[in-house]
Scaffold this motif. Sequence first.
Motif, PDB file in Angstrom:
ATOM      1  N   VAL A 211     -61.123 -54.198 -82.071  1.00 38.32           N
ATOM      2  CA  VAL A 211     -60.127 -55.260 -82.104  1.00 38.32           C
ATOM      3  C   VAL A 211     -60.413 -56.247 -80.973  1.00 38.32           C
ATOM      4  CG1 VAL A 211     -57.666 -55.805 -81.930  1.00 38.32           C
ATOM      5  CG2 VAL A 211     -58.384 -53.691 -83.045  1.00 38.32           C
ATOM      6  N   GLU A 212     -60.639 -57.506 -81.331  1.00 38.26           N
ATOM      7  CA  GLU A 212     -60.859 -58.549 -80.329  1.00 38.26           C
ATOM      8  C   GLU A 212     -59.515 -59.178 -79.989  1.00 38.26           C
ATOM      9  OE1 GLU A 212     -64.018 -61.300 -81.203  1.00 38.26           O
ATOM     10  OE2 GLU A 212     -65.163 -59.730 -82.211  1.00 38.26           O
ATOM     11  N   GLN A 213     -59.256 -59.308 -78.672  1.00 34.34           N
ATOM     12  CA  GLN A 213     -57.997 -59.894 -78.192  1.00 34.34           C
ATOM     13  C   GLN A 213     -58.350 -60.878 -77.083  1.00 34.34           C
ATOM     14  OE1 GLN A 213     -56.934 -55.910 -77.135  1.00 34.34           O
ATOM     15  NE2 GLN A 213     -55.171 -55.924 -78.526  1.00 34.34           N
ATOM     16  N   GLY A 214     -58.664 -62.090 -77.444  1.00 33.20           N
ATOM     17  CA  GLY A 214     -59.082 -63.075 -76.455  1.00 33.20           C
ATOM     18  C   GLY A 214     -60.411 -62.665 -75.849  1.00 33.20           C
ATOM     19  N   ALA A 215     -60.460 -62.562 -74.512  1.00 34.03           N
ATOM     20  CA  ALA A 215     -61.692 -62.193 -73.807  1.00 34.03           C
ATOM     21  C   ALA A 215     -61.957 -60.690 -73.826  1.00 34.03           C
ATOM     22  CB  ALA A 215     -61.617 -62.676 -72.357  1.00 34.03           C
ATOM     23  N   LEU A 216     -60.990 -59.905 -74.280  1.00 36.28           N
ATOM     24  CA  LEU A 216     -61.136 -58.443 -74.289  1.00 36.28           C
ATOM     25  C   LEU A 216     -61.376 -57.920 -75.703  1.00 36.28           C
ATOM     26  CD1 LEU A 216     -58.190 -57.415 -71.914  1.00 36.28           C
ATOM     27  CD2 LEU A 216     -60.597 -57.824 -71.336  1.00 36.28           C
TER      28      LEU A 216
ATOM     29  N   ALA B 117     -62.062 -47.729 -75.399  1.00 35.57           N
ATOM     30  CA  ALA B 117     -62.815 -48.556 -74.460  1.00 35.57           C
ATOM     31  C   ALA B 117     -62.311 -49.988 -74.555  1.00 35.57           C
ATOM     32  CB  ALA B 117     -64.307 -48.507 -74.789  1.00 35.57           C
ATOM     33  N   VAL B 118     -62.073 -50.598 -73.402  1.00 33.35           N
ATOM     34  CA  VAL B 118     -61.697 -52.003 -73.348  1.00 33.35           C
ATOM     35  C   VAL B 118     -62.809 -52.709 -72.594  1.00 33.35           C
ATOM     36  CG1 VAL B 118     -59.965 -53.689 -72.661  1.00 33.35           C
ATOM     37  CG2 VAL B 118     -59.252 -51.393 -73.355  1.00 33.35           C
ATOM     38  N   ILE B 119     -63.468 -53.658 -73.270  1.00 37.02           N
ATOM     39  CA  ILE B 119     -64.612 -54.356 -72.711  1.00 37.02           C
ATOM     40  C   ILE B 119     -64.212 -55.799 -72.467  1.00 37.02           C
ATOM     41  CG2 ILE B 119     -67.018 -55.016 -73.102  1.00 37.02           C
ATOM     42  CD1 ILE B 119     -65.686 -52.403 -75.323  1.00 37.02           C
ATOM     43  N   GLY B 120     -64.573 -56.311 -71.280  1.00 39.50           N
ATOM     44  CA  GLY B 120     -64.234 -57.685 -70.943  1.00 39.50           C
ATOM     45  C   GLY B 120     -65.244 -58.280 -69.983  1.00 39.50           C
ATOM     46  N   PRO B 121     -64.941 -59.472 -69.497  1.00 44.55           N
ATOM     47  CA  PRO B 121     -65.829 -60.132 -68.546  1.00 44.55           C
ATOM     48  C   PRO B 121     -66.002 -59.283 -67.283  1.00 44.55           C
ATOM     49  CG  PRO B 121     -64.103 -61.626 -69.309  1.00 44.55           C
ATOM     50  CD  PRO B 121     -63.756 -60.257 -69.800  1.00 44.55           C
ATOM     51  N   ASP B 122     -67.146 -59.444 -66.605  1.00 45.77           N
ATOM     52  CA  ASP B 122     -67.409 -58.713 -65.371  1.00 45.77           C
ATOM     53  C   ASP B 122     -66.695 -59.420 -64.228  1.00 45.77           C
ATOM     54  OD1 ASP B 122     -68.331 -57.086 -63.383  1.00 45.77           O
ATOM     55  OD2 ASP B 122     -70.380 -57.864 -63.398  1.00 45.77           O
ATOM     56  N   SER B 123     -65.407 -59.124 -64.106  1.00 48.37           N
ATOM     57  CA  SER B 123     -64.560 -59.782 -63.117  1.00 48.37           C
ATOM     58  C   SER B 123     -63.400 -58.866 -62.757  1.00 48.37           C
ATOM     59  CB  SER B 123     -64.029 -61.099 -63.684  1.00 48.37           C
ATOM     60  OG  SER B 123     -62.958 -61.580 -62.939  1.00 48.37           O
ATOM     61  N   GLU B 124     -62.956 -58.934 -61.517  1.00 47.73           N
ATOM     62  CA  GLU B 124     -61.764 -58.178 -61.101  1.00 47.73           C
ATOM     63  C   GLU B 124     -60.533 -58.657 -61.862  1.00 47.73           C
ATOM     64  OE1 GLU B 124     -61.536 -55.632 -58.922  1.00 47.73           O
ATOM     65  OE2 GLU B 124     -63.697 -55.661 -58.548  1.00 47.73           O
ATOM     66  N   GLU B 125     -60.543 -59.895 -62.300  1.00 46.18           N
ATOM     67  CA  GLU B 125     -59.402 -60.484 -63.005  1.00 46.18           C
ATOM     68  C   GLU B 125     -59.559 -60.437 -64.524  1.00 46.18           C
ATOM     69  OE1 GLU B 125     -61.087 -62.481 -60.519  1.00 46.18           O
ATOM     70  OE2 GLU B 125     -59.800 -61.473 -59.079  1.00 46.18           O
ATOM     71  N   ALA B 126     -60.395 -59.545 -65.028  1.00 45.39           N
ATOM     72  CA  ALA B 126     -60.686 -59.483 -66.465  1.00 45.39           C
ATOM     73  C   ALA B 126     -59.485 -59.068 -67.299  1.00 45.39           C
ATOM     74  CB  ALA B 126     -61.848 -58.532 -66.728  1.00 45.39           C
ATOM     75  N   GLY B 127     -58.498 -58.406 -66.685  1.00 41.66           N
ATOM     76  CA  GLY B 127     -57.332 -57.947 -67.423  1.00 41.66           C
ATOM     77  C   GLY B 127     -57.527 -56.589 -68.068  1.00 41.66           C
ATOM     78  N   LEU B 128     -58.506 -55.825 -67.578  1.00 41.80           N
ATOM     79  CA  LEU B 128     -58.712 -54.473 -68.093  1.00 41.80           C
ATOM     80  C   LEU B 128     -57.566 -53.559 -67.680  1.00 41.80           C
ATOM     81  CD1 LEU B 128     -62.515 -54.025 -67.343  1.00 41.80           C
ATOM     82  CD2 LEU B 128     -61.467 -54.573 -69.513  1.00 41.80           C
ATOM     83  N   PRO B 129     -57.317 -52.506 -68.448  1.00 41.28           N
ATOM     84  CA  PRO B 129     -56.260 -51.550 -68.058  1.00 41.28           C
ATOM     85  C   PRO B 129     -56.524 -50.958 -66.690  1.00 41.28           C
ATOM     86  CG  PRO B 129     -57.030 -51.106 -70.285  1.00 41.28           C
ATOM     87  CD  PRO B 129     -57.967 -52.120 -69.690  1.00 41.28           C
ATOM     88  N   GLU B 130     -55.471 -50.502 -66.034  1.00 42.70           N
ATOM     89  CA  GLU B 130     -55.573 -49.864 -64.722  1.00 42.70           C
ATOM     90  C   GLU B 130     -55.696 -48.354 -64.900  1.00 42.70           C
ATOM     91  OE1 GLU B 130     -55.449 -51.409 -61.653  1.00 42.70           O
ATOM     92  OE2 GLU B 130     -55.500 -53.329 -62.708  1.00 42.70           O
ATOM     93  N   PHE B 131     -56.255 -47.690 -63.906  1.00 43.24           N
ATOM     94  CA  PHE B 131     -56.302 -46.234 -63.916  1.00 43.24           C
ATOM     95  C   PHE B 131     -54.883 -45.703 -63.853  1.00 43.24           C
ATOM     96  CE2 PHE B 131     -60.651 -46.844 -63.492  1.00 43.24           C
ATOM     97  CZ  PHE B 131     -61.334 -45.652 -63.480  1.00 43.24           C
TER      98      PHE B 131
END
Length: 155
Positions: free
Chosen positions: A70-75, A138-152
């Motif tokens: 599932v694509e959701q914007g940049a993720l 798996a959530v894949i996004g830009p290589d950035s701290e601000e990518a919006g990936l889930p937190e641990f």
Amino acid sequence: MRLRMFAVVVTVPLLVACGGTDAGQPTDRGPGMLANLPSCDRVPLDADAEVDSQVTGLLLPEGARVTSVVEQGALTTVAATIRMTPLDVRAHYESRGDIDLLRAEDEVFEAEVLMRAQERRTYLRATALCADGTTLTAVIGPDSEEAGLPEFQSN
């Protein structure tokens, strides 16, 4: 003597029921407490149809069956199943030389991995589905701290 016998009769079954020992566990059922989960023969890992998983930065262990992309914007969120334990999944990523492992944690029934590969960042959660089967998210996004990936979850 009776007190000692009572202690043995009560303690041994308690240890076994709580997963307090790995002795006698079948090797194909996973370590310790995972062996208390139902057999994967009773929980089908291939119930959902497999889908195409051409996602840049997605590096799943060999044998993973992707069931959703599932694509959701940049993720992009990918769901899959695999015949491994969450601990095996974490160990798989720790042994890979083609990724930059940023963080890895596990809690027996679940493992989380944050990695960088192919100029993308991936957060992966592996959750035990059965004794030796795991669901992967798996959530894949830009290589950035601000990518919006889930937190641990331990944060």
